[in-house]
Design an enzyme around this catalytic site. Structure first.
Site, PDB file in Angstrom:
ATOM      1  N   HIS A 235      59.096  40.470 -74.146  1.00 44.91           N
ATOM      2  CA  HIS A 235      58.135  40.756 -73.078  1.00 44.91           C
ATOM      3  C   HIS A 235      58.848  41.161 -71.785  1.00 44.91           C
ATOM      4  O   HIS A 235      58.346  41.991 -71.026  1.00 44.91           O
ATOM      5  CB  HIS A 235      57.266  39.527 -72.781  1.00 44.91           C
ATOM      6  CG  HIS A 235      56.089  39.375 -73.698  1.00 44.91           C
ATOM      7  ND1 HIS A 235      55.102  40.323 -73.794  1.00 44.91           N
ATOM      8  CD2 HIS A 235      55.729  38.377 -74.537  1.00 44.91           C
ATOM      9  CE1 HIS A 235      54.184  39.903 -74.667  1.00 44.91           C
ATOM     10  NE2 HIS A 235      54.533  38.732 -75.137  1.00 44.91           N
TER      11      HIS A 235
ATOM     12  N   GLN B 156      53.072  38.662 -68.693  1.00 40.56           N
ATOM     13  CA  GLN B 156      51.733  38.393 -69.234  1.00 40.56           C
ATOM     14  C   GLN B 156      50.810  37.765 -68.188  1.00 40.56           C
ATOM     15  O   GLN B 156      49.611  37.607 -68.410  1.00 40.56           O
ATOM     16  CB  GLN B 156      51.820  37.455 -70.444  1.00 40.56           C
ATOM     17  CG  GLN B 156      52.545  38.056 -71.631  1.00 40.56           C
ATOM     18  CD  GLN B 156      52.588  37.085 -72.784  1.00 40.56           C
ATOM     19  OE1 GLN B 156      53.420  36.194 -72.829  1.00 40.56           O
ATOM     20  NE2 GLN B 156      51.657  37.242 -73.719  1.00 40.56           N
TER      21      GLN B 156
HETATM   22 ZN   LIG Z   1      53.520  37.706 -76.572  1.00 35.66          ZN
END
Ligand SMILES: [Zn+2]
Length: 165
Positions: free
Chosen positions: A136, A51
């Site tokens: 993720h 991210q």
């Molecule tokens: Zn997330």
């Protein structure tokens, strides 16, 4: 710290990539995770390396009334049969939420910033956070756990939110 979102194609390809294991647990990594922890203050409870543009296996969790935690090269070693359901959100799909069912309790093994392995049990919101962040690292997003109909609806709503600001 720039947080990657799915509406940007470049960001999306990083978010959808599988991450590689961390090789060096050093001061640079410690500083980076410190920045990640600071970046989500007041806006989220977890952030995974992809991210932030890095396809490497580590993430941070920051829950209320708990010391921030760093998980490096994590692996889930056991899951409960009990299932819990949470209205999950993600900083990579800001403003959107969806009900996700996951094992209510887990056992996770990872390395800490001292380069030592540890094992812990987690339940409640922490268990959800760890599983969400670990996804993720595999290129998965919480919307992948929704039904096709719900996912399409959420993505439509997200696109609309981008257009209207
Ligand atoms: Zn997330």
């Amino acid at each position: 710290m720039d947080i990657y979102t799915i509406d940007n194609q470049e960001h999306l390809s990083v978010l959808r990539n599988k991450s590689v294991k961390v090789k060096n647990i050093d001061q640079k990594l410690a500083d980076y995770t410190e920045r990640m922890i600071r970046a989500i203050r007041g806006i989220g409870i977890g952030l995974a390396a992809p991210q932030t543009g890095r396809n490497e296996c580590f993430f941070v969790c920051r829950l209320d009334r708990m010391e921030p935690m760093v998980f490096i090269n994590p692996e889930i070693t056991a899951t409960s049969e009990d299932i819990a359901s949470y209205d999950e959100g993600c900083l990579s799909i800001p403003g959107m939420y969806g009900e996700v069912k996951r094992p209510a309790a887990i056992e996770v093994q990872a390395w800490n910033l001292k380069g030592r392995p540890f094992r812990m049990e987690a339940d409640g919101l922490l268990a959800t956070c760890i599983q969400h962040e670990l996804d993720h690292l595999k290129g998965l997003l919480f919307i992948d756990h929704l039904s096709e109909r719900k996912r399409a609806k959420l993505l439509k709503k997200y696109e609309k939110s981008l257009r209207t600001g």
